[in-house]
Write an enzyme that holds these catalytic residues in place. Structure first.
Site, PDB file in Angstrom:
ATOM      1  N   TYR A 131     -13.901   6.877 -13.088  1.00  0.00           N
ATOM      2  CA  TYR A 131     -13.830   5.479 -12.519  1.00  0.00           C
ATOM      3  C   TYR A 131     -13.957   4.561 -13.064  1.00  0.00           C
ATOM      4  O   TYR A 131     -13.417   3.441 -13.135  1.00  0.00           O
ATOM      5  CB  TYR A 131     -14.448   6.200 -10.767  1.00  0.00           C
ATOM      6  CG  TYR A 131     -14.463   5.076 -10.452  1.00  0.00           C
ATOM      7  CD1 TYR A 131     -13.359   4.411  -9.717  1.00  0.00           C
ATOM      8  CD2 TYR A 131     -15.648   4.146 -10.024  1.00  0.00           C
ATOM      9  CE1 TYR A 131     -13.504   3.583  -8.736  1.00  0.00           C
ATOM     10  CE2 TYR A 131     -15.817   2.994  -8.794  1.00  0.00           C
ATOM     11  CZ  TYR A 131     -14.443   3.019  -8.072  1.00  0.00           C
ATOM     12  OH  TYR A 131     -15.088   1.426  -7.257  1.00  0.00           O
ATOM     13  N   ASP A 137       0.871  -1.486  -0.292  1.00  0.00           N
ATOM     14  CA  ASP A 137      -0.103   0.278   0.198  1.00  0.00           C
ATOM     15  C   ASP A 137       0.835   1.252   0.174  1.00  0.00           C
ATOM     16  O   ASP A 137       2.114   1.312   0.623  1.00  0.00           O
ATOM     17  CB  ASP A 137      -0.652   0.331   1.628  1.00  0.00           C
ATOM     18  CG  ASP A 137      -2.183   0.867   1.197  1.00  0.00           C
ATOM     19  OD1 ASP A 137      -3.333   0.324   1.531  1.00  0.00           O
ATOM     20  OD2 ASP A 137      -1.617   1.684   0.955  1.00  0.00           O
TER      21      ASP A 137
END
Ligand code: UDP
Length: 326
Positions: A146, A31
């Site tokens: 998106y 991450d």
């Protein structure tokens, strides 16, 4: 070992938690901590120890080191930007993070002979619904950047299966909400754009006015209808998807929702009932890019993944409120 990209974020961390608690699989979380939180990683590590690597999917060296240093056999890929409105204003960010990031990850998987992935997709791949509930064969015409990044990634996954035998399960989430029922982790976005956390934030602070977007939709009370699926139920769907991949070694896509649609006003009233607070509300015009109604037909996931959502809307709102207060 399972690689979880974006495991410090809201949804990724709930799936990581379930794997840590309910399996003995080794995991590594990757991450960049742009939207994820180090505090979430620490909380997860107190449940069971695992490896965490801070890195970015856009950085080839980060990815190469990750696949060299860990014996990865499958991937669950969450790392992505998720804000619809932002994706319209700043599509470059979305195509770089979500699409280039995914292509980098898939290519690195091929380089290291990793051929199984569970991919976080979205109801936004369908665009404006032609019918509800939406099944997996509904036309895919995303209306914002998106949704397009997720749609394009799904197309790439199809090509990579045909050409390289890379197997993927695409889970198309509807509106994910709620948090860990033991209140260890939860949803923390900045800025928060989602309905349930925003209503609850207004319940918790009488100065904070809840902005309701659009009361002129052709629905039963004029506000948008969404299908709110609990994040712990969503986590179970990922476990089923991993199992399906390892047993059947087949690619497929599944809607993950409850088949129940609630209007914004209904969610507002349920939040009021649960919090026992008066909540200030301001009626605003429609928010750009919001489809009128999104409800999942979830029969395919029920039948093939043997998955069934168990939590009620009240369960979901209660856990979200407990987390917000914490
Ligand atoms: N919504 C709202 N006020 C908010 C946030 C959301 O009225 O502060 C509405 C939004 O317009 C949509 C629904 O709630 O009709 C669900 O929005 P959310 O952002 O939670 O999820 P989305 O469906 O956009 O992924």
């Amino acid at each position: 070992m399972i690689l979880i990209t974006g495991g410090a974020g809201y949804i990724g961390s709930h799936i990581a938690l379930k794997l840590l608690e309910e399996s003995d699989r080794k995991i590594v979380i990757f991450d960049n901590l742009e939207n994820g939180h180090m505090s979430t990683i620490k909380t997860l590590q107190s449940v069971r120890d695992f490896d965490f690597v801070k890195g970015d999917l856009k950085n080839q060296d980060d990815l190469e080191n990750l696949f060299r240093n860990f014996d990865i056999d499958s991937v669950i890929h969450f790392a992505a930007c998720i804000c619809v409105e932002e994706s319209v204003q700043n599509p470059r960010k979305y195509y770089s993070n979500n699409l280039v990031g995914t292509i980098n990850l898939l290519n690195k998987m091929l380089d290291h002979d990793v051929k199984k992935i569970v991919f976080s997709s979205t109801a936004a791949v369908y665009g404006e619904p032609k019918y509800v509930p939406i099944d997996e064969n509904h036309p895919k015409q995303p209306i914002n950047a998106y949704g397009k990044t997720k749609f394009m990634a799904e197309e790439i996954l199809d090509d990579y299966d045909r050409a390289y035998n890379l197997k993927s399960i695409r889970l198309r989430y509807f509106n994910v909400a709620g948090s860990d029922s033991k209140n260890r982790i939860g949803e923390s976005h900045d800025p928060e754009t989602h309905l349930i956390p925003n209503i609850l934030a207004s319940a918790a602070d009488s100065e904070n006015v809840f902005n309701l977007f659009g009361t002129d939709y052709a629905t039963r009370d004029g506000t948008c209808i969404r299908d709110y699926v609990n994040v712990e139920d969503l986590a179970s769907a990922h476990i089923s998807a991993l199992q399906y991949l390892s047993e059947k070694n087949q690619s497929d896509c599944f809607n993950i929702g409850t088949k129940n649609g609630n209007t914004v006003k209904e969610i507002f009233e349920t939040c009021k009932k649960i919090t026992e607070k008066e909540i200030k509300v301001k009626i605003n015009p429609r928010r750009g890019g919001d489809p009128e109604s999104l409800v999942a037909n979830n029969e395919k996931a029920k039948k093939i993944l043997n998955w069934c959502p168990k939590k009620t809307l009240e369960d979901t709102i209660k856990t979200a409120y407990a987390w917000l207060k914490k």
